[in-house]
Design an enzyme around this catalytic site. Structure first.
Site, mmCIF file in Angstrom:
data_model
loop_
_atom_site.group_PDB
_atom_site.id
_atom_site.type_symbol
_atom_site.label_atom_id
_atom_site.label_comp_id
_atom_site.label_asym_id
_atom_site.label_seq_id
_atom_site.Cartn_x
_atom_site.Cartn_y
_atom_site.Cartn_z
ATOM 1 N N ARG A 85 18.646 30.222 -8.373
ATOM 2 C CA ARG A 85 17.552 29.260 -7.675
ATOM 3 C C ARG A 85 17.684 28.171 -8.868
ATOM 4 O O ARG A 85 17.576 26.662 -8.189
ATOM 5 C CB ARG A 85 16.240 29.913 -7.586
ATOM 6 C CG ARG A 85 16.478 30.903 -6.570
ATOM 7 C CD ARG A 85 15.139 31.653 -5.922
ATOM 8 N NE ARG A 85 15.132 32.417 -5.147
ATOM 9 C CZ ARG A 85 14.231 33.137 -4.616
ATOM 10 N NH1 ARG A 85 13.060 32.749 -4.983
ATOM 11 N NH2 ARG A 85 13.973 33.913 -3.676
ATOM 12 N N ASP A 125 -1.544 28.455 -1.012
ATOM 13 C CA ASP A 125 -0.320 29.281 -1.729
ATOM 14 C C ASP A 125 -0.317 28.283 -2.855
ATOM 15 O O ASP A 125 -0.809 27.025 -3.228
ATOM 16 C CB ASP A 125 0.781 28.853 -0.835
ATOM 17 C CG ASP A 125 1.624 29.832 -0.731
ATOM 18 O OD1 ASP A 125 2.078 30.860 -0.369
ATOM 19 O OD2 ASP A 125 2.545 29.800 -2.279
HETATM 20 C C1 SAM Z 1 6.387 36.951 0.429
HETATM 21 S S1 SAM Z 1 5.461 35.452 0.660
HETATM 22 C C2 SAM Z 1 4.420 36.272 1.643
HETATM 23 C C3 SAM Z 1 3.411 35.424 2.685
HETATM 24 C C4 SAM Z 1 2.445 35.986 3.584
HETATM 25 N N1 SAM Z 1 1.423 36.378 3.122
HETATM 26 C C5 SAM Z 1 3.236 37.033 4.507
HETATM 27 O O1 SAM Z 1 2.853 38.105 4.046
HETATM 28 O O2 SAM Z 1 3.936 36.823 5.480
HETATM 29 C C6 SAM Z 1 4.433 35.293 -0.878
HETATM 30 C C7 SAM Z 1 3.980 33.926 -1.074
HETATM 31 O O3 SAM Z 1 3.053 34.212 -2.174
HETATM 32 C C8 SAM Z 1 3.046 32.957 -2.814
HETATM 33 N N2 SAM Z 1 2.370 33.289 -4.275
HETATM 34 C C9 SAM Z 1 3.038 33.817 -5.331
HETATM 35 N N3 SAM Z 1 2.496 33.759 -6.342
HETATM 36 C C10 SAM Z 1 1.162 33.285 -6.298
HETATM 37 C C11 SAM Z 1 0.031 32.984 -7.023
HETATM 38 N N4 SAM Z 1 -0.159 33.204 -8.173
HETATM 39 N N5 SAM Z 1 -1.131 32.412 -6.389
HETATM 40 C C12 SAM Z 1 -0.944 31.898 -4.852
HETATM 41 N N6 SAM Z 1 0.249 32.308 -4.084
HETATM 42 C C13 SAM Z 1 1.091 32.845 -4.703
HETATM 43 C C14 SAM Z 1 4.310 32.384 -2.912
HETATM 44 O O4 SAM Z 1 4.473 31.067 -3.359
HETATM 45 C C15 SAM Z 1 4.788 32.935 -1.458
HETATM 46 O O5 SAM Z 1 4.551 31.906 -0.567
#
Ligand code: SAM
Length: 282
Positions: free
Chosen positions: A39, A148
């Protein structure tokens, strides 16, 4: 340098992994090293940087704070889908929302939060589910917050544009009711977007709101955090939920630690806030 791009030394990997952990709580184990390189090599090319030494210098320099946000965008996993783990939306529509909507019609506010919304599919699935139960939501105080850590994802979510492929899990009748066709696929209707708010928010940082939520979705994000960070997050969700409010988490996540006393298990990865006071951690 390899044919795939510059190499990341142990020291550089530890430095970058440390910054990612500090900023997001996301743990980058040795097993994630090649993913990180794949990445970040793209990011190096975009910046015309020759190697990771130069990248680490950028992280230390005046561009550092902005670069750390790009670093997070590069490292977060944003996989999502409409109505992912659909049993959550079924329970929301069938059991959770009807009594809340009844109270909202009598003047109580209704607040739902998609706390790691990625490109928005989860938040719009919540909105579609709510609007189908609460057709007159626009004339009451109902809001969905979608946040997010990744600014690129928040922008995408706020645009509310989805490809035909992304829309496949949505029932055609719901598509017709809540979206309109546009050249790129579908756009969320203005009335639905009117009850949604979008913001960049780090789950481990400050939460700039004081009111409590009736429903929180935080699915498939905590899985990337280590146990202390996850347990702190569960405690913060307990404090941020109204008594009787619902917390939905991801299929491979479990609510554990001191916050478990504050929740009753309702269904698979669905918890209800009880009256137990939130334990203080020190
Ligand atoms: C795999 S996606 C899940 C999206 C959705 N909640 C779902 O289950 O389909 C994980 C998301 O968590 C966000 N994320 C990771 N660490 C985070 C943090 N410390 N605070 C807020 N969001 C975070 C990432 O940017 C990503 O968009």
């Amino acid at each position: 340098m390899t044919s795939a791009g510059p190499l990341l030394s142990d020291v550089q990997f530890r430095k970058i992994a440390g910054l990612v952990y500090e900023d997001s709580g996301i743990i980058l184990t040795e097993a994630k090293r090649s993913l990180l390189m794949a990445r970040l090599n793209r990011r190096l090319r975009a910046l015309s940087l020759p190697d990771y030494g130069a990248y680490c210098q950028r992280l230390d320099g005046t561009e550092g704070p902005a670069e750390r946000r790009h670093l997070l965008s590069a490292i977060t996993t944003n996989v999502t889908a409409f109505f992912r783990e659909n049993h959550h939306f079924q329970s929301l529509a069938r059991d959770i929302l009807p009594p809340m909507v009844e109270q909202a019609r009598r003047g109580r506010k209704l607040r739902l939060w998609s706390a790691a919304c990625s490109s928005g599919e989860e938040a719009y699935s919540i909105a579609v589910t709510l609007l189908d139960v609460f057709t007159d939501a626009a004339s009451h105080d109902a809001l969905i917050l979608a946040t997010d850590i990744d600014p690129e994802m928040v922008d995408r979510a706020e645009r509310g544009l989805f490809s035909e492929e992304a829309m496949k899990p949505v029932d055609p009748a719901q598509v017709k009711r809540h979206f309109q066709p546009v050249p790129a696929g579908y756009e969320a209707n203005a009335d639905m977007r009117g009850m949604m708010r979008f913001a960049e928010l780090n789950l481990h940082g400050d939460w700039p709101f004081s009111g409590r939520f009736d429903v929180i979705f935080c699915r498939n994000a905590a899985i990337y955090f280590d146990s202390p960070a996850r347990r702190r997050l569960w405690l913060r969700f307990a404090a941020a939920l109204e008594p009787g409010g619902s917390l939905y988490i991801g299929h491979s996540e479990r609510l554990d630690g001191p916050a478990s006393a504050c929740f009753d298990v309702v269904g698979t990865t669905h918890y209800r806030r009880n009256l137990h006071p939130v334990p203080t951690t020190s």
